[in-house]
Write a protein that holds these residues in place. Sequence first.
Motif, mmCIF file in Angstrom:
data_model
loop_
_atom_site.group_PDB
_atom_site.id
_atom_site.type_symbol
_atom_site.label_atom_id
_atom_site.label_comp_id
_atom_site.label_asym_id
_atom_site.label_seq_id
_atom_site.Cartn_x
_atom_site.Cartn_y
_atom_site.Cartn_z
ATOM 1 N N HIS A 62 -16.090 1.922 0.740
ATOM 2 C CA HIS A 62 -17.370 2.527 1.459
ATOM 3 C C HIS A 62 -16.975 2.593 2.904
ATOM 4 N N PRO A 63 -17.601 3.735 3.574
ATOM 5 C CA PRO A 63 -17.242 3.521 5.255
ATOM 6 C C PRO A 63 -17.500 2.374 5.794
ATOM 7 N N HIS A 64 -18.562 1.511 5.401
ATOM 8 C CA HIS A 64 -18.883 0.275 6.171
ATOM 9 C C HIS A 64 -17.596 -0.775 6.150
ATOM 10 N N GLU A 65 -16.675 -0.421 5.040
ATOM 11 C CA GLU A 65 -15.558 -1.161 4.841
ATOM 12 C C GLU A 65 -14.381 -0.722 5.304
ATOM 13 N N ALA A 66 -14.406 0.648 5.844
ATOM 14 C CA ALA A 66 -13.212 1.386 6.155
ATOM 15 C C ALA A 66 -12.000 0.813 6.812
ATOM 16 N N ASP A 67 -12.404 -0.265 7.792
ATOM 17 C CA ASP A 67 -11.355 -0.887 8.546
ATOM 18 C C ASP A 67 -10.600 -1.886 7.808
ATOM 19 N N ARG A 68 -10.809 -1.865 6.364
ATOM 20 C CA ARG A 68 -10.044 -2.602 5.550
ATOM 21 C C ARG A 68 -9.115 -1.794 4.612
ATOM 22 N N TRP A 69 -9.207 -0.486 4.830
ATOM 23 C CA TRP A 69 -8.428 0.482 4.064
ATOM 24 C C TRP A 69 -6.917 0.076 3.876
ATOM 25 N N SER A 70 -6.417 -0.301 4.950
ATOM 26 C CA SER A 70 -4.846 -0.606 4.711
ATOM 27 C C SER A 70 -4.549 -1.961 3.616
ATOM 28 N N THR A 71 -5.489 -2.680 3.862
ATOM 29 C CA THR A 71 -5.286 -3.848 2.802
ATOM 30 C C THR A 71 -5.839 -3.449 1.344
ATOM 31 N N GLU A 72 -6.723 -2.644 1.323
ATOM 32 C CA GLU A 72 -7.538 -2.384 0.031
ATOM 33 C C GLU A 72 -6.731 -1.296 -0.718
ATOM 34 N N ARG A 73 -6.096 -0.254 0.026
ATOM 35 C CA ARG A 73 -5.559 0.783 -0.740
ATOM 36 C C ARG A 73 -4.859 0.578 -1.825
ATOM 37 N N ASP A 74 -3.614 -0.310 -1.807
ATOM 38 C CA ASP A 74 -2.912 -0.680 -2.764
ATOM 39 C C ASP A 74 -3.573 -1.119 -4.438
ATOM 40 N N GLY A 75 -4.688 -1.705 -3.819
ATOM 41 C CA GLY A 75 -5.509 -2.291 -5.198
ATOM 42 C C GLY A 75 -6.389 -1.023 -5.664
ATOM 43 N N LEU A 76 -6.753 -0.391 -4.759
ATOM 44 C CA LEU A 76 -7.548 0.763 -5.054
ATOM 45 C C LEU A 76 -7.062 1.735 -5.795
ATOM 46 N N LEU A 77 -5.898 2.159 -5.954
ATOM 47 C CA LEU A 77 -4.768 3.416 -6.192
ATOM 48 C C LEU A 77 -4.871 3.335 -7.754
ATOM 49 N N PRO A 78 -4.602 2.062 -8.446
ATOM 50 C CA PRO A 78 -4.540 2.072 -10.108
ATOM 51 C C PRO A 78 -5.998 2.423 -10.541
ATOM 52 N N LEU A 79 -7.028 1.782 -9.839
ATOM 53 C CA LEU A 79 -8.295 1.957 -10.388
ATOM 54 C C LEU A 79 -8.850 3.396 -10.154
ATOM 55 N N MET A 80 -8.496 4.033 -9.096
ATOM 56 C CA MET A 80 -8.786 5.248 -8.987
ATOM 57 C C MET A 80 -8.113 6.279 -10.077
ATOM 58 N N ASP A 81 -7.005 5.880 -10.617
ATOM 59 C CA ASP A 81 -6.262 6.775 -11.618
ATOM 60 C C ASP A 81 -7.076 6.695 -12.962
ATOM 61 N N GLY A 82 -7.821 5.614 -13.180
ATOM 62 C CA GLY A 82 -8.441 5.624 -14.345
ATOM 63 C C GLY A 82 -10.011 5.978 -14.112
ATOM 64 N N ALA A 83 -10.359 6.297 -13.126
ATOM 65 C CA ALA A 83 -11.915 6.665 -12.763
ATOM 66 C C ALA A 83 -12.263 8.028 -12.841
#
Length: 249
Positions: A62-83
């Motif tokens: 979410h844009p509210h959490e955008a400053d965490r992109w660099s730390t969240e990115r690697d965890g989100l990528l595999p989740l995005m794959d199945g979404a």
Amino acid sequence: MVEWVDTHCHLQMDTRDPAILLNRAGHVRYVVVPGVDVASSIAAREIALGAPGRAFYAAGLHPHEADRWSTERDGLLPLMDGAVAIGETGLDFYRNLSPAEAQLESFLEHHRLALEMAKPLIVHCRDAFLQVYEVLEQHGAGPWVVLHCWTGGPKWSKRFLEMDVTFSFAGPVTYKTGDTIRRGAAVIPPERVVVETDSPYLAPEPHRRGPNEPRYVNLTGEALARVWGLEAAEVARLTSERAIGVFGL
């Protein structure tokens, strides 16, 4: 039975049992549960796994959490794959809970990933119509771009309409204060629209002061039916067809 699709409900962010919420929404054929960070995207996936063929999930920051992109990115990528979709992402210059630069960087990365993965992009836009428009104008748009909880009036609705995006309406279109939103909806063809609850937030009238849930999605659709002069059943058919096509449900 008239069936609807709730394209945006945060069941994982509700204190109530998601199974109960789904069970009492018998007129809702499908729901899409978007994440707002890694933890909520994992929880959204669990809800989808628990209701196969009925619930689907999206993964994003979410844009509210955008400053965490660099730390969240690697965890989100595999989740995005199945979404079924990427997001929610976008820009929120009303609360500004993350710096504008961080929001823009995160939004652009989500947009790039949606293109690469050939998935829809769920876009949050609050007090940022111009900036969201400029990003989409420069980097690409189309039916796969879903403008979540659309609140634009006729001017911005017409401009985004030219991009062939999908407009998603939520509870505010039912509010007494929602005249601008209704005037915006009036210039958008019904076949370009999907509906959502954004539950547990933004409950439609007459439930505005309480928690939202998927069973209320028809109230948003019925408000749109009044705007367009259509039967609610026709709005259900058109918005469901759009949702099923865009999200591949």
